[in-house]
Design a protein around this motif. Structure first.
Motif, PDB file in Angstrom:
ATOM      1  N   LYS A 186       0.845  -1.197   0.000  1.00  0.00           N
ATOM      2  CA  LYS A 186       0.000   0.000   0.000  1.00  0.00           C
ATOM      3  C   LYS A 186       0.876   1.241   0.000  1.00  0.00           C
ATOM      4  N   GLU A 187       0.302   2.285  -0.537  1.00  0.00           N
ATOM      5  CA  GLU A 187       1.017   3.552  -0.665  1.00  0.00           C
ATOM      6  C   GLU A 187       0.345   4.568   0.240  1.00  0.00           C
ATOM      7  N   ILE A 188       1.112   5.562   0.652  1.00  0.00           N
ATOM      8  CA  ILE A 188       0.526   6.711   1.349  1.00  0.00           C
ATOM      9  C   ILE A 188      -0.520   7.343   0.415  1.00  0.00           C
ATOM     10  N   PRO A 189      -1.757   7.545   0.857  1.00  0.00           N
ATOM     11  CA  PRO A 189      -2.762   8.084  -0.073  1.00  0.00           C
ATOM     12  C   PRO A 189      -2.413   9.494  -0.556  1.00  0.00           C
ATOM     13  N   GLU A 190      -2.388   9.612  -1.886  1.00  0.00           N
ATOM     14  CA  GLU A 190      -2.015  10.884  -2.532  1.00  0.00           C
ATOM     15  C   GLU A 190      -2.873  12.049  -2.056  1.00  0.00           C
ATOM     16  N   ASN A 191      -4.180  11.780  -1.925  1.00  0.00           N
ATOM     17  CA  ASN A 191      -5.080  12.890  -1.593  1.00  0.00           C
ATOM     18  C   ASN A 191      -4.837  13.404  -0.170  1.00  0.00           C
ATOM     19  N   TYR A 192      -4.409  12.518   0.736  1.00  0.00           N
ATOM     20  CA  TYR A 192      -4.095  12.963   2.100  1.00  0.00           C
ATOM     21  C   TYR A 192      -2.871  13.889   2.053  1.00  0.00           C
ATOM     22  N   LEU A 193      -1.889  13.440   1.242  1.00  0.00           N
ATOM     23  CA  LEU A 193      -0.654  14.232   1.127  1.00  0.00           C
ATOM     24  C   LEU A 193      -0.933  15.606   0.546  1.00  0.00           C
ATOM     25  N   ALA A 194      -1.743  15.614  -0.524  1.00  0.00           N
ATOM     26  CA  ALA A 194      -2.083  16.886  -1.173  1.00  0.00           C
ATOM     27  C   ALA A 194      -2.818  17.785  -0.179  1.00  0.00           C
ATOM     28  N   LEU A 195      -3.656  17.173   0.622  1.00  0.00           N
ATOM     29  CA  LEU A 195      -4.436  17.949   1.592  1.00  0.00           C
ATOM     30  C   LEU A 195      -3.535  18.625   2.628  1.00  0.00           C
ATOM     31  N   THR A 196      -2.470  17.940   3.038  1.00  0.00           N
ATOM     32  CA  THR A 196      -1.578  18.548   4.043  1.00  0.00           C
ATOM     33  C   THR A 196      -1.023  19.877   3.518  1.00  0.00           C
TER      34      THR A 196
END
Ligand code: ATP
Length: 329
Positions: free
Chosen positions: A310-320
């Motif tokens: 599994k990968e760190i979710p992109e959308n969570y990262l973008a949200l930060t």
């Protein structure tokens, strides 16, 4: 259930302790007893198993533990269990107690150990418990919710004092290889920067330039959440202070993130996972991982579970980034 081949099960907790492990052991024990199964509690994980440290658990033995952090069965790491001979010994010990299946509660290493033990003919059910959320097969692991809530509260407190003194704070949270605690707490606490082992490019200059830009625009306090796997929080704070002229402090939250009374979610989900482990055994399943996927608790093949990624979710990262793009001073 009278024709069910499973009569005796053993349960252990292994690897790093995680709040909610007790709730899982309690559920395994009490649900098993509902169906007339005998339950043996193994102390100190695989290390204790190799020393035959096990005894029968009565329903009352798991009373008054659901609200406690840590694990009343204790936990340990075992080098001997990493060797095939060690696992053969462990399998023989389980057989000598007529154990039909082992429920192993722990993280990635515990799962790998369980899979290897299954090759010695022991039926194993692995239940995910790690504060790091770093098991690819499941979107929930026992202990993560408590750990992030504990870290979040600590960061909120540091933010209060950091704001009062107009300081920059680098706060180190747990996660050697996985940045889930850092990611979640940075969103929850409105951190200006988050450094994750999975994505950080170690470009301190770019990081410090972003901070300097915000400082030039009038921002005086910053929260930088840094994952343990990146570390070096003290020296990072010193470099930021040198570059910005603003007092910068590092705080390592350390082991306080592990302990404490489990949250309601960790108690309930751990109980549901414990129940699911017993259900899987009663259904005649062998060598399974209990997981939470797509909003459901399931048991899946253990070997397949360990092959998942599994990968760190992109959308969570973008949200930060997006949540603090238009900052206030
Ligand atoms: P956490 O994620 O909290 O660290 P963990 O379960 O990953 O928990 P580990 O110390 O990695 O913790 O593993 C627990 C134990 O499982 C080890 O001490 C070892 O005995 C056993 N183990 C780990 N990896 C293997 C493996 N590849 N083969 C056999 N046994 C293993």
């Amino acid at each position: 259930m009278s024709n069910n081949p499973v009569k005796t099960i053993a349960v252990l907790t292994s690897g790093g302790d995680a709040p909610g492990m007790n709730a899982a052991v309690r559920a395994v024990t009490r649900v098993s007893q509902t169906y007339g199964l005998r339950v043996l509690g193994v102390r100190r994980g695989y290390a204790g198993l190799l020393k035959d440290e096990m005894s029968e658990l009565a329903p009352s033995d798991v009373g008054n533990i659901v609200e406690r952090g840590g694990t009343f069965l204790y936990t340990a790491r075992s080098q001997r269990f990493m060797e095939k001979e060690g696992r053969q010994e462990a399998a023989a010990i389980l057989r000598s107690h007529d154990v039909d299946a082992l429920v192993a509660i722990g993280g990635d290493g515990t799962f790998r150990g369980a899979l290897e033990l299954s090759k010695e003919g022991i039926n194993v059910i692995a239940v995910p418990a790690t504060i790091d959320l770093d098991l690819a097969c499941t979107d929930y692991t026992i202990g993560f919710d408590t750990a992030v809530n504990t870290a979040m509260e600590a960061i909120d407190r540091i933010r209060d004092t950091s704001t009062a003194h107009e300081r920059i704070s680098v706060i180190e949270v747990m996660g050697r290889k996985a940045g889930y605690i850092a990611l979640w707490t940075s969103i929850a606490c409105g951190a200006e920067e988050v450094l994750l082992p999975e994505t950080y490019d170690y470009n301190d200059r770019a990081l410090i330039d972003r901070i300097k830009e915000r400082v030039a625009a009038g921002k005086k306090q910053h929260i930088i959440v840094n994952a343990e796997g990146i570390g070096q929080s003290e020296s990072l704070a010193a470099r930021i202070e040198n570059a910005t002229g603003i007092q910068s402090r590092a705080t390592n939250l350390g082991y306080l993130q592990r302990g404490g009374s489990p949250t309601c979610k960790d108690r309930v989900y751990a109980s549901l996972m414990g129940e699911k482990a017993v259900d899987a055994l009663l259904a005649g399943h062998r060598n399974r991982a209990i997981v939470h996927l797509d909003g459901e608790f399931k048991d899946i093949d253990l070997a397949e579970a360990l092959n998942m990624t599994k990968e760190i979710p992109e959308n969570y990262l973008a949200l930060t980034v997006n949540l603090v793009r238009h900052f206030h001073k």
